[in-house]
Design a protein around this motif. Structure first.
Motif, short mmCIF file in Angstrom:
data_model
loop_
_atom_site.label_atom_id
_atom_site.label_comp_id
_atom_site.label_asym_id
_atom_site.label_seq_id
_atom_site.Cartn_x
_atom_site.Cartn_y
_atom_site.Cartn_z
N ARG A 175 0.84 -1.21 0.00
CA ARG A 175 0.00 0.00 0.00
C ARG A 175 0.87 1.25 0.00
NH1 ARG A 175 -3.17 -3.12 3.45
NH2 ARG A 175 -2.29 -2.13 5.30
N VAL A 176 1.96 1.21 0.76
CA VAL A 176 2.87 2.36 0.82
C VAL A 176 3.53 2.57 -0.55
CG1 VAL A 176 5.02 3.21 1.81
CG2 VAL A 176 3.28 2.19 3.30
N VAL A 177 4.06 1.50 -1.12
CA VAL A 177 4.80 1.60 -2.38
C VAL A 177 3.90 1.92 -3.56
CG1 VAL A 177 6.20 0.28 -4.03
CG2 VAL A 177 6.63 0.07 -1.58
N TYR A 178 2.79 1.21 -3.70
CA TYR A 178 1.99 1.32 -4.92
C TYR A 178 0.83 2.30 -4.83
CZ TYR A 178 4.75 -2.67 -6.24
OH TYR A 178 5.81 -3.51 -6.53
N GLN A 179 0.36 2.61 -3.64
CA GLN A 179 -0.75 3.54 -3.48
C GLN A 179 -0.34 4.84 -2.80
OE1 GLN A 179 -3.89 1.46 -1.45
NE2 GLN A 179 -3.88 -0.22 -2.91
N GLY A 180 0.91 4.93 -2.37
CA GLY A 180 1.37 6.14 -1.70
C GLY A 180 0.81 6.32 -0.31
N ALA A 181 0.32 5.23 0.30
CA ALA A 181 -0.26 5.31 1.65
C ALA A 181 0.83 5.64 2.67
CB ALA A 181 -0.93 3.99 2.01
N ARG A 182 0.42 6.30 3.73
CA ARG A 182 1.31 6.56 4.87
C ARG A 182 0.75 5.79 6.05
NH1 ARG A 182 0.73 12.75 5.12
NH2 ARG A 182 -1.30 12.11 4.40
N PRO A 195 6.24 6.37 1.30
CA PRO A 195 6.95 6.02 0.06
C PRO A 195 8.37 6.58 0.08
CG PRO A 195 4.75 6.84 -0.42
CD PRO A 195 4.99 7.08 1.04
N TYR A 196 9.26 5.93 -0.61
CA TYR A 196 10.67 6.31 -0.61
C TYR A 196 10.87 7.77 -0.98
CZ TYR A 196 15.61 6.46 -1.54
OH TYR A 196 16.93 6.80 -1.52
N ASP A 197 10.16 8.25 -2.01
CA ASP A 197 10.37 9.64 -2.43
C ASP A 197 9.98 10.63 -1.34
OD1 ASP A 197 7.64 9.10 -2.85
OD2 ASP A 197 7.51 10.46 -4.55
#
Length: 85
Positions: free
Chosen positions: A21-28, A43-45
């Motif tokens: 969810r974090v990687v592909y949906q940008g969830a925090r 997400p990493y960015d």
């Protein structure tokens, strides 16, 4: 998008899905222990942006720029432009 919250125990049971969810949906996701926040998955960015900002400007300035009363995230490029980076 407001951050999700989960306990460390919940994260252990659902780590793969949470990370996706974090990687592909940008969830925090805020991880808690005994009801207190102890870590945030972003997400990493976003993490990279925070690191660059902390290296460049005062923490108080970072908080005021990133603070969104509605809990919405903003693209890193937009924030970089606002900061003149």
């Amino acid at each position: 998008m407001a951050a999700d919250e989960m306990t460390i125990t919940e994260f252990r049971a659902d780590a793969f899905e949470t990370i996706n969810r974090v990687v592909y949906q940008g969830a925090r996701t805020v991880l808690t222990r005994r009801g207190k926040p102890v870590a945030v998955l972003v997400p990493y960015d976003v993490g990279e942006l925070v690191e660059r900002l902390l290296d460049l400007i005062d923490l108080g300035d970072v908080v005021s720029i990133l603070d969104d009363p509605e809990g919405n995230s903003r693209p890193a490029e937009e924030i970089f432009e606002e900061l003149g980076l």
